[in-house]
Design a protein around this motif. Structure first.
Motif, PDB file in Angstrom:
ATOM      1  N   LEU A  83      37.396  43.400  47.556  1.00  0.00           N
ATOM      2  CA  LEU A  83      36.551  42.288  47.987  1.00  0.00           C
ATOM      3  C   LEU A  83      35.858  41.644  46.786  1.00  0.00           C
ATOM      4  N   SER A  84      35.416  42.463  45.835  1.00  0.00           N
ATOM      5  CA  SER A  84      34.809  41.920  44.616  1.00  0.00           C
ATOM      6  C   SER A  84      35.786  41.005  43.893  1.00  0.00           C
ATOM      7  N   ALA A  85      37.037  41.452  43.791  1.00  0.00           N
ATOM      8  CA  ALA A  85      38.052  40.639  43.115  1.00  0.00           C
ATOM      9  C   ALA A  85      38.306  39.341  43.878  1.00  0.00           C
ATOM     10  N   ALA A  86      38.321  39.424  45.212  1.00  0.00           N
ATOM     11  CA  ALA A  86      38.548  38.225  46.012  1.00  0.00           C
ATOM     12  C   ALA A  86      37.440  37.194  45.803  1.00  0.00           C
ATOM     13  N   LEU A  87      36.203  37.644  45.610  1.00  0.00           N
ATOM     14  CA  LEU A  87      35.076  36.737  45.453  1.00  0.00           C
ATOM     15  C   LEU A  87      34.890  36.251  44.021  1.00  0.00           C
ATOM     16  N   LEU A  88      35.321  37.066  43.050  1.00  0.00           N
ATOM     17  CA  LEU A  88      34.923  36.827  41.664  1.00  0.00           C
ATOM     18  C   LEU A  88      36.054  36.365  40.756  1.00  0.00           C
ATOM     19  N   THR A  89      37.305  36.553  41.165  1.00  0.00           N
ATOM     20  CA  THR A  89      38.436  36.132  40.349  1.00  0.00           C
ATOM     21  C   THR A  89      39.249  35.089  41.113  1.00  0.00           C
ATOM     22  N   SER A  90      40.331  34.666  40.502  1.00  0.00           N
ATOM     23  CA  SER A  90      41.239  33.761  41.204  1.00  0.00           C
ATOM     24  C   SER A  90      42.000  34.539  42.268  1.00  0.00           C
ATOM     25  N   PRO A  91      42.508  33.871  43.311  1.00  0.00           N
ATOM     26  CA  PRO A  91      43.269  34.581  44.346  1.00  0.00           C
ATOM     27  C   PRO A  91      44.455  35.359  43.790  1.00  0.00           C
ATOM     28  N   SER A  92      45.131  34.826  42.790  1.00  0.00           N
ATOM     29  CA  SER A  92      46.275  35.537  42.226  1.00  0.00           C
ATOM     30  C   SER A  92      45.849  36.829  41.548  1.00  0.00           C
ATOM     31  N   LEU A  93      44.721  36.819  40.864  1.00  0.00           N
ATOM     32  CA  LEU A  93      44.232  38.043  40.219  1.00  0.00           C
ATOM     33  C   LEU A  93      43.676  39.025  41.251  1.00  0.00           C
ATOM     34  N   ALA A  94      43.170  38.508  42.379  1.00  0.00           N
ATOM     35  CA  ALA A  94      42.757  39.407  43.462  1.00  0.00           C
ATOM     36  C   ALA A  94      43.964  40.170  43.999  1.00  0.00           C
ATOM     37  N   VAL A  95      45.099  39.473  44.140  1.00  0.00           N
ATOM     38  CA  VAL A  95      46.333  40.140  44.560  1.00  0.00           C
ATOM     39  C   VAL A  95      46.737  41.186  43.542  1.00  0.00           C
ATOM     40  N   ALA A  96      46.652  40.842  42.257  1.00  0.00           N
ATOM     41  CA  ALA A  96      47.005  41.800  41.210  1.00  0.00           C
ATOM     42  C   ALA A  96      46.092  43.025  41.242  1.00  0.00           C
ATOM     43  N   THR A  97      44.816  42.820  41.555  1.00  0.00           N
ATOM     44  CA  THR A  97      43.877  43.942  41.666  1.00  0.00           C
ATOM     45  C   THR A  97      44.313  44.901  42.763  1.00  0.00           C
ATOM     46  N   VAL A  98      44.695  44.356  43.911  1.00  0.00           N
ATOM     47  CA  VAL A  98      45.154  45.194  45.020  1.00  0.00           C
ATOM     48  C   VAL A  98      46.390  45.985  44.610  1.00  0.00           C
ATOM     49  N   VAL A  99      47.346  45.329  43.999  1.00  0.00           N
ATOM     50  CA  VAL A  99      48.595  46.001  43.606  1.00  0.00           C
ATOM     51  C   VAL A  99      48.312  47.121  42.617  1.00  0.00           C
ATOM     52  N   LEU A 100      47.487  46.852  41.616  1.00  0.00           N
ATOM     53  CA  LEU A 100      47.204  47.867  40.592  1.00  0.00           C
ATOM     54  C   LEU A 100      46.435  49.052  41.174  1.00  0.00           C
ATOM     55  N   LEU A 101      45.419  48.769  41.977  1.00  0.00           N
ATOM     56  CA  LEU A 101      44.607  49.867  42.522  1.00  0.00           C
ATOM     57  C   LEU A 101      45.410  50.718  43.500  1.00  0.00           C
ATOM     58  N   TYR A 102      46.188  50.082  44.373  1.00  0.00           N
ATOM     59  CA  TYR A 102      46.987  50.850  45.329  1.00  0.00           C
ATOM     60  C   TYR A 102      48.122  51.596  44.632  1.00  0.00           C
ATOM     61  N   GLY A 103      48.695  50.983  43.608  1.00  0.00           N
ATOM     62  CA  GLY A 103      49.708  51.702  42.833  1.00  0.00           C
ATOM     63  C   GLY A 103      49.123  52.915  42.137  1.00  0.00           C
ATOM     64  N   HIS A 104      47.925  52.764  41.592  1.00  0.00           N
ATOM     65  CA  HIS A 104      47.253  53.886  40.936  1.00  0.00           C
ATOM     66  C   HIS A 104      46.949  55.006  41.929  1.00  0.00           C
ATOM     67  N   MET A 105      46.448  54.639  43.119  1.00  0.00           N
ATOM     68  CA  MET A 105      46.132  55.663  44.118  1.00  0.00           C
ATOM     69  C   MET A 105      47.397  56.370  44.610  1.00  0.00           C
ATOM     70  N   TRP A 106      48.508  55.639  44.708  1.00  0.00           N
ATOM     71  CA  TRP A 106      49.752  56.275  45.141  1.00  0.00           C
ATOM     72  C   TRP A 106      50.190  57.349  44.150  1.00  0.00           C
ATOM     73  N   PHE A 107      50.206  57.008  42.874  1.00  0.00           N
ATOM     74  CA  PHE A 107      50.697  57.955  41.875  1.00  0.00           C
ATOM     75  C   PHE A 107      49.720  59.086  41.606  1.00  0.00           C
ATOM     76  N   ARG A 108      48.434  58.833  41.764  1.00  0.00           N
ATOM     77  CA  ARG A 108      47.447  59.857  41.435  1.00  0.00           C
ATOM     78  C   ARG A 108      47.048  60.723  42.632  1.00  0.00           C
ATOM     79  N   MET A 109      47.234  60.208  43.867  1.00  0.00           N
ATOM     80  CA  MET A 109      46.733  60.960  45.018  1.00  0.00           C
ATOM     81  C   MET A 109      47.721  61.060  46.159  1.00  0.00           C
ATOM     82  N   TRP A 110      48.149  59.927  46.682  1.00  0.00           N
ATOM     83  CA  TRP A 110      48.790  59.902  47.988  1.00  0.00           C
ATOM     84  C   TRP A 110      50.203  60.454  48.007  1.00  0.00           C
ATOM     85  N   ARG A 111      50.949  60.360  46.890  1.00  0.00           N
ATOM     86  CA  ARG A 111      52.340  60.817  46.932  1.00  0.00           C
ATOM     87  C   ARG A 111      52.457  62.321  47.112  1.00  0.00           C
ATOM     88  N   ARG A 112      51.359  63.034  46.902  1.00  0.00           N
ATOM     89  CA  ARG A 112      51.380  64.487  47.083  1.00  0.00           C
ATOM     90  C   ARG A 112      50.894  64.915  48.473  1.00  0.00           C
TER      91      ARG A 112
END
Length: 425
Positions: free
Chosen positions: A83-112
């Motif tokens: 939500l911070s990214a959606a309010l504070l950056t451009s919409p395209s960078l907000a999308v990139a924030t979601v992709v990076l954070l969810y990708g990080h959580m997948w590799f660090r937590m959820w895949r196990r």
């Protein structure tokens, strides 16, 4: 093979999830091509992404445990940063924030974590992308211009609207996916509990505050970490408490937690000079259900009976499962006559239950349920919980001996010795 678990879902559910993902990708591509990115956007994007990754790492073990315990739509607190990214950056960078954070959580937590398949992460990320884009679209329509530049009363109201839109888009997509993928979804599972929803809105409020701080005084964002970490741990503690006190098959109190709470209620009744009633509920011929229809059908019966009981008693009555097919209810501040009436309603509800075959969706043939219920009251049947339980138990056996599917009550000053069940119980 787990990567292909998506294709085991109903076709309508698969079609919906793919449609959401395609829409998220299409909108993202259009926005990337159409919306410019400023240097300030890039700085905010880098700050939010780095802070989000650090916050995820500090709470990684807590989040992994919460995922294993969650039985309702899960709130992972990442919306603080999206939500911070959606309010504070451009919409395209907000999308990139979601992709990076969810990708990080997948590799660090959820895949196990068992059952956390890649398709679910992709779908969750797609929903968050759409939520971010919807929230940003509403923010851009604010009559005061950039709502983070000057938080007036109108700007605050608009910020609340942004939070509501983000939540409604995300929750609505989750609910639709559950409806299309499952036939046995309850209202609680669709909408989440009040506790889960309050966590989501608390998280989104922190996300809005994070955006405001980054826009005005970026170094104050450090103050967000401790409340967010404590919130994460408090949610885990609540989930652990729920798991420790709840019967997994029925959602009722387990025997230990019921006895603890019931003892406290009796002490309160003693102090206030009020009455209490205990209902001992036992399903008739339950062994036949397991023998004729299988243990899965037996579990469905237990859940259905538990739900029926909850609907017939008051919100503050204590419903528990004692084990097997035996349930118990403590009803504070109630007289014997009213307790018997409640027990009779439970008997009627159990009698009317029809359990469906999970494969065909048709009612199980030849399955007719009934319950025998014993009622005993405090202080007439005893002063201690064990005495009242014993009296209710004996009344329940009297109901079985009298033909089952009925209610029997006792109101004696001293509970008799427990009888042995009849051979055909």
């Amino acid at each position: 093979m787990t990567a292909w678990m998506l294709w085991t879902k109903p076709r309508r559910g698969v079609a919906f999830m793919l449609a959401v993902e395609v829409l998220a990708v299409a909108l993202s591509a259009w926005i990337i091509a159409a919306q410019p990115v400023t240097q300030r956007d890039l700085i905010n994007f880098a700050a939010i992404t780095i802070i989000g990754v650090v916050a995820t790492e500090t709470s990684r073990q807590v989040e992994r445990m919460r995922r294993r315990l969650a039985g309702t739509p899960h709130v992972n607190l990442t919306s603080v940063w999206t939500l911070s990214a959606a309010l504070l950056t451009s919409p395209s960078l907000a999308v990139a924030t979601v992709v990076l954070l969810y990708g990080h959580m997948w590799f660090r937590m959820w895949r196990r974590i068992t059952g956390r398949h890649p398709y679910r992460v992709v779908f969750s990320a797609s929903m968050v992308v759409l939520s971010c884009l919807a929230a940003r679209g509403v923010a851009d329509l604010a009559p005061t211009g950039d709502i983070l530049d000057d938080i007036t009363a109108v700007g605050l109201a608009w910020l609340v609207l942004v939070i509501l839109v983000y939540s409604l888009v995300n929750s609505g997509l989750v609910a639709l996916a559950m409806i299309l993928n499952r036939d046995d979804t309850s209202i609680v599972q669709l909408l989440g509990t009040w506790q889960e929803n309050s966590i989501e809105y608390a998280t989104l409020c922190i996300g809005a505050l994070t955006a405001v701080l980054l826009a005005w005084r970026p170094w104050l964002v450090a103050l967000i970490f401790m409340p967010l970490y404590v919130l994460h741990r408090s949610v885990l503690i609540r989930q652990l408490e729920h798991a420790a006190t709840t019967d997994q098959k029925t959602g009722l109190l387990n025997a230990t937690s019921w006895q603890t709470l019931a003892t406290n209620e009796l002490q309160r009744a003693h102090s206030n000079g009020t009455e209490c009633a205990v209902l001992m509920v036992d399903l008739d011929h339950f062994k036949r259900v397991n023998d004729q229809h299988g243990h899965l059908a037996g579990d469905d019966v237990l859940r259905a009976v538990a739900d029926a009981m909850r609907e017939e008693v008051r919100d503050y009555d204590l419903c528990g499962r004692f084990g097997g097919e035996e349930f118990v209810v403590l009803m504070p501040e109630i007289e014997l006559t009213a307790a018997i009436e409640t027990a009779a309603r439970i008997c009627a509800r159990v009698r009317d239950l029809r359990i469906e075959n999970t494969t065909t969706g048709q009612p199980l043939e030849g399955l007719r349920l009934s319950a025998s219920i014993g009622v005993a009251t405090y202080p007439d049947a005893g002063k201690e919980l064990d005495e009242i339980l014993l009296a209710a138990d004996n009344a329940m056996f009297a109901a079985k001996d009298s033909g089952r599917d009925q209610v029997r009550a006792v109101a004696v000053s001293r509970a008799p010795e427990r009888r042995s069940p009849s051979p055909a119980e």
